[in-house]
Motif scaffolding. Structure first.
Motif: not given
Length: 211
Positions: A6, A30, A151, A154, A181-183
């Motif tokens: 991130s 991501d 992702a 994401g 997902n993003h995480n």
């Protein structure tokens, strides 16, 4: 090799682009800077506003000071709600519990939810005229091998074409898709570890030799 998820992906990319570090390779999970400089400056101004600051405080409790009982209750709440949380859905309860606990720093008789708003302001400040800025031109200054893990659900899934353009700009770059997902580090830690281990094997120098 440096790995960042991130906004951490921007951090390791910017540090490398600025010459502050010289890793064998970069792996960005991501996280990407895709907007042009003008759009990025305007977006940064919006997220630096008092309204955005309060939104972050409300959503994630950044800077919240808790006592022991409140800390335990907060951890239990996060674990209980993880399944319906868009960021933590799919993560193991044990991992959610451990990561939530590590996000609090003991200070005196209480616990402070990190990062604090002041810390966010400090690390997110950026000079829009600087050579290195969180905008698409950042990658012009990155000359080390770069792998972007994207992702499927994401934050950047709808901008895959732009991410691919960043990768296509140099032959030592790669795009790796992951169903997540993003995480990604929380919800698919094993799959991400496999990707990173493969990159380490590809980019780590051979030390010694022999038969």
């Amino acid at each position: 090799m440096l790995v960042g998820h991130s906004t951490g992906g921007y951090a390791v990319t910017a540090a490398t682009a600025a010459g502050l570090v010289d890793p064998a390779a970069l792996c960005v999970v991501d996280g990407a800077a895709l907007d042009d400089r003008t759009t990025a400056v305007a977006a940064h101004a919006r997220w630096s506003s008092p309204q955005a600051t309060e939104q972050l405080r409300t959503m994630f409790r950044y800077g919240w000071v808790a006592d022991d009982e409140q800390l335990r209750a907060s951890i239990q709440e996060r674990v209980r709600d993880a399944g319906s949380d868009s960021l933590n859905a799919g993560a193991s309860p044990e991992l959610v519990r451990d990561v939530t606990r590590r996000s609090f720093l003991q200070r005196g008789d209480g616990w402070v939810r990190r990062p604090t708003i002041a810390e966010i302001a400090a690390v997110s400040s950026a000079d829009p005229t600087a050579r290195i800025y969180p905008s698409g031109d950042l990658y012009q200054h990155v000359t080390r091998p770069l792998t972007i893990v994207l992702a499927s659900d994401g934050f950047y899934a709808q901008r895959r074409t732009e991410v691919q353009a960043v990768v296509d700009a140099r032959p030592d770059r790669a795009l790796v898709d992951i169903a997540s997902n993003h995480n990604v580090p929380m919800t698919h830690p094993g799959d991400l570890a496999d990707i990173i281990l493969d990159l380490l094997r590809d980019h780590s120098p051979i030390v010694g030799g022999g038969l």
